[in-house]
Design a protein around this motif. Structure first.
Motif, PDB file in Angstrom:
ATOM      1  N   ALA A   1     -10.231  -8.002   3.317  1.00  0.00           N
ATOM      2  CA  ALA A   1     -11.099  -7.296   4.255  1.00  0.00           C
ATOM      3  C   ALA A   1     -10.759  -5.815   4.350  1.00  0.00           C
ATOM      4  N   VAL A   2      -9.489  -5.480   4.246  1.00  0.00           N
ATOM      5  CA  VAL A   2      -9.035  -4.118   4.544  1.00  0.00           C
ATOM      6  C   VAL A   2      -8.847  -3.256   3.301  1.00  0.00           C
ATOM      7  N   SER A   3      -8.553  -3.865   2.160  1.00  0.00           N
ATOM      8  CA  SER A   3      -8.243  -3.079   0.956  1.00  0.00           C
ATOM      9  C   SER A   3      -9.332  -2.079   0.571  1.00  0.00           C
ATOM     10  N   PRO A   4     -10.640  -2.433   0.625  1.00  0.00           N
ATOM     11  CA  PRO A   4     -11.656  -1.426   0.292  1.00  0.00           C
ATOM     12  C   PRO A   4     -11.581  -0.199   1.201  1.00  0.00           C
ATOM     13  N   LEU A   5     -11.295  -0.408   2.475  1.00  0.00           N
ATOM     14  CA  LEU A   5     -11.163   0.713   3.400  1.00  0.00           C
ATOM     15  C   LEU A   5      -9.919   1.543   3.076  1.00  0.00           C
ATOM     16  N   LEU A   6      -8.845   0.863   2.686  1.00  0.00           N
ATOM     17  CA  LEU A   6      -7.614   1.558   2.340  1.00  0.00           C
ATOM     18  C   LEU A   6      -7.832   2.465   1.130  1.00  0.00           C
ATOM     19  N   HIS A   7      -8.485   1.956   0.108  1.00  0.00           N
ATOM     20  CA  HIS A   7      -8.723   2.749  -1.101  1.00  0.00           C
ATOM     21  C   HIS A   7      -9.667   3.922  -0.804  1.00  0.00           C
ATOM     22  N   GLU A   8     -10.657   3.700   0.052  1.00  0.00           N
ATOM     23  CA  GLU A   8     -11.546   4.792   0.465  1.00  0.00           C
ATOM     24  C   GLU A   8     -10.747   5.863   1.209  1.00  0.00           C
ATOM     25  N   LEU A   9      -9.836   5.424   2.063  1.00  0.00           N
ATOM     26  CA  LEU A   9      -9.006   6.341   2.842  1.00  0.00           C
ATOM     27  C   LEU A   9      -8.157   7.214   1.923  1.00  0.00           C
ATOM     28  N   CYS A  10      -7.590   6.624   0.887  1.00  0.00           N
ATOM     29  CA  CYS A  10      -6.751   7.387  -0.041  1.00  0.00           C
ATOM     30  C   CYS A  10      -7.572   8.399  -0.830  1.00  0.00           C
ATOM     31  N   GLN A  11      -8.805   8.029  -1.181  1.00  0.00           N
ATOM     32  CA  GLN A  11      -9.665   8.974  -1.887  1.00  0.00           C
ATOM     33  C   GLN A  11     -10.033  10.151  -0.995  1.00  0.00           C
ATOM     34  N   ARG A  12     -10.261   9.896   0.282  1.00  0.00           N
ATOM     35  CA  ARG A  12     -10.632  10.961   1.220  1.00  0.00           C
ATOM     36  C   ARG A  12      -9.486  11.919   1.475  1.00  0.00           C
ATOM     37  N   THR A  13      -8.269  11.404   1.519  1.00  0.00           N
ATOM     38  CA  THR A  13      -7.128  12.219   1.953  1.00  0.00           C
ATOM     39  C   THR A  13      -6.232  12.678   0.808  1.00  0.00           C
ATOM     40  N   GLY A  14      -6.294  11.986  -0.337  1.00  0.00           N
ATOM     41  CA  GLY A  14      -5.389  12.319  -1.424  1.00  0.00           C
ATOM     42  C   GLY A  14      -3.973  11.834  -1.193  1.00  0.00           C
ATOM     43  N   MET A  15      -3.778  10.970  -0.215  1.00  0.00           N
ATOM     44  CA  MET A  15      -2.451  10.468   0.129  1.00  0.00           C
ATOM     45  C   MET A  15      -2.239   9.064  -0.446  1.00  0.00           C
ATOM     46  N   VAL A  16      -1.007   8.583  -0.341  1.00  0.00           N
ATOM     47  CA  VAL A  16      -0.689   7.210  -0.738  1.00  0.00           C
ATOM     48  C   VAL A  16      -0.903   6.297   0.468  1.00  0.00           C
ATOM     49  N   GLY A  17      -1.648   5.236   0.286  1.00  0.00           N
ATOM     50  CA  GLY A  17      -1.933   4.322   1.383  1.00  0.00           C
ATOM     51  C   GLY A  17      -1.231   2.986   1.220  1.00  0.00           C
ATOM     52  N   HIS A  18      -0.831   2.402   2.355  1.00  0.00           N
ATOM     53  CA  HIS A  18      -0.210   1.079   2.345  1.00  0.00           C
ATOM     54  C   HIS A  18      -0.858   0.206   3.424  1.00  0.00           C
ATOM     55  N   LEU A  19      -0.935  -1.074   3.137  1.00  0.00           N
ATOM     56  CA  LEU A  19      -1.309  -2.107   4.099  1.00  0.00           C
ATOM     57  C   LEU A  19      -0.143  -3.066   4.182  1.00  0.00           C
ATOM     58  N   ALA A  20       0.320  -3.370   5.385  1.00  0.00           N
ATOM     59  CA  ALA A  20       1.509  -4.217   5.519  1.00  0.00           C
ATOM     60  C   ALA A  20       1.412  -5.106   6.738  1.00  0.00           C
ATOM     61  N   VAL A  21       2.212  -6.172   6.736  1.00  0.00           N
ATOM     62  CA  VAL A  21       2.367  -7.060   7.886  1.00  0.00           C
ATOM     63  C   VAL A  21       3.835  -7.050   8.289  1.00  0.00           C
ATOM     64  N   LEU A  22       4.091  -7.513   9.501  1.00  0.00           N
ATOM     65  CA  LEU A  22       5.450  -7.566  10.021  1.00  0.00           C
ATOM     66  C   LEU A  22       6.015  -8.971   9.836  1.00  0.00           C
ATOM     67  N   ASP A  23       7.219  -9.040   9.284  1.00  0.00           N
ATOM     68  CA  ASP A  23       7.909 -10.317   9.108  1.00  0.00           C
ATOM     69  C   ASP A  23       9.321 -10.155   9.659  1.00  0.00           C
ATOM     70  N   GLY A  24       9.502 -10.532  10.918  1.00  0.00           N
ATOM     71  CA  GLY A  24      10.800 -10.363  11.558  1.00  0.00           C
ATOM     72  C   GLY A  24      11.141  -8.895  11.730  1.00  0.00           C
ATOM     73  N   ARG A  25      12.234  -8.466  11.132  1.00  0.00           N
ATOM     74  CA  ARG A  25      12.687  -7.079  11.234  1.00  0.00           C
ATOM     75  C   ARG A  25      12.273  -6.249  10.020  1.00  0.00           C
ATOM     76  N   GLU A  26      11.344  -6.777   9.208  1.00  0.00           N
ATOM     77  CA  GLU A  26      10.910  -6.080   8.003  1.00  0.00           C
ATOM     78  C   GLU A  26       9.397  -6.017   7.925  1.00  0.00           C
ATOM     79  N   VAL A  27       8.894  -5.048   7.155  1.00  0.00           N
ATOM     80  CA  VAL A  27       7.476  -5.023   6.819  1.00  0.00           C
ATOM     81  C   VAL A  27       7.329  -5.549   5.397  1.00  0.00           C
TER      82      VAL A  27
ATOM     83  N   ASP B   1      -0.798  -4.287   0.165  1.00  0.00           N
ATOM     84  CA  ASP B   1      -1.570  -3.478  -0.772  1.00  0.00           C
ATOM     85  C   ASP B   1      -1.021  -2.062  -0.781  1.00  0.00           C
ATOM     86  N   LYS B   2      -1.313  -1.367  -1.880  1.00  0.00           N
ATOM     87  CA  LYS B   2      -0.852   0.011  -2.075  1.00  0.00           C
ATOM     88  C   LYS B   2      -1.901   0.730  -2.891  1.00  0.00           C
ATOM     89  N   ALA B   3      -2.249   1.947  -2.505  1.00  0.00           N
ATOM     90  CA  ALA B   3      -3.256   2.713  -3.216  1.00  0.00           C
ATOM     91  C   ALA B   3      -2.865   4.185  -3.205  1.00  0.00           C
TER      92      ALA B   3
END
Length: 277
Positions: free
Chosen positions: A109-135, A139-141
């Motif tokens: 659901a979120v990856s298309p928005l993430l890739h669009e965001l990276c194209q708009r900003t020229g930055m590196v984008g990440h999507l992550a979840v929380l698992d205990g004390r770690e992320v 996805d990465k774009a």
């Protein structure tokens, strides 16, 4: 699924905890077979999907004889596969990865928005979840800089030193976050927050910024990051971030764009149930 227990036949002298340096971080040599297998699996990343025996020894800090013995068993159980260039992750890791349906739903659901965001900003984008004390990265774009960052799909990073982690931790009830981080935290750079009280003050600030969290070279030298959570009702199930060179980051501008996209991602996932503080 059949589970085979692996015998731990190390000499008694090897059961005494020792210090080693794996991936640049000094830790105790793990004693159990499961811990050692995990250390070997964690050695692989997007930049080095294939590793030699020597490469695995260097990355894990384990003795060469120990790594060689464990590799044989991991190949037999399909955790790893042997190639002409060394070793790579095996089919069992892919099969188990396919079982994470909730994470797949978020990523789809979120990856298309993430890739669009990276194209708009020229930055590196990440999507992550929380698992205990770690992320855990889903996805990465991004462009050329993305290949330089040591993050990868399925990779992990301590939550306390990442903007992604702080964005999701701030969505928890403060008492839960305080219980999870009550002792001194591992340092990754000179800017890493290591004191629990300082972390909890930082999370309080994140809550005042609609969940926007910052990482000013806390996880990696020279790299800064801004993140925002995806929310339905209550705890954020995931977060989005933008990373770049610290000297080129415009936090306020990127935070506004990121909040816009994270709101849209939340509506995509949760519809009218999405709620923002």
């Amino acid at each position: 699924m059949t589970v085979t227990l692996l015998p731990d036949s190390e000499p008694r002298t090897d059961r005494v905890p020792r210090r080693t340096r794996a991936k640049g971080v000094e830790t105790e040599v793990p004693v159990s077979m499961i811990e050692r297998m995990t250390l070997i699996l964690d050695a692989f990343d997007a930049a080095t999907p294939t590793l030699t025996l020597l490469g695995l020894v260097e990355r894990t800090g384990l003795p060469r004889s120990t790594v060689h013995r464990i590799l044989d068993q991991m190949i037999r159980l399909r955790w790893l596969a042997h190639t002409s260039g060394g070793y790579r992750l095996g089919m069992r890791t892919l099969e188990l990865g396919g079982l994470t349906a909730d994470h797949n739903e978020i990523r789809d659901a979120v990856s298309p928005l993430l890739h669009e965001l990276c194209q708009r900003t020229g930055m590196v984008g990440h999507l992550a979840v929380l698992d205990g004390r770690e992320v855990v990265y889903l996805d990465k774009a991004g462009g050329r800089l993305a290949a330089m960052l040591p993050t990868r799909l399925g990779g992990r990073m301590p939550a306390h030193c990442t903007a992604l982690g702080k964005a999701m931790l701030a969505s928890l009830e403060p008492t839960i976050a305080e219980a999870a981080f009550h002792s001194r935290l591992p340092r990754r750079t000179a800017h890493t927050i290591t004191e629990p009280d300082a972390l909890h003050r930082a999370l309080a600030q994140v809550r005042l910024r609609q969940g926007v969290a910052l990482d000013r070279e806390e996880a990696m030298d020279g790299i800064a990051c801004v993140a925002a959570p995806l929310r339905g009702r209550g705890t954020a199930p995931a977060a989005l971030s933008l990373s770049g060179r610290a000297e080129a980051m415009s936090f306020d501008k990127l935070a506004r764009v990121l909040l816009e996209i994270s709101h849209e991602a939340g509506r995509t996932l949760f519809g009218r149930r999405a709620r923002w503080r």
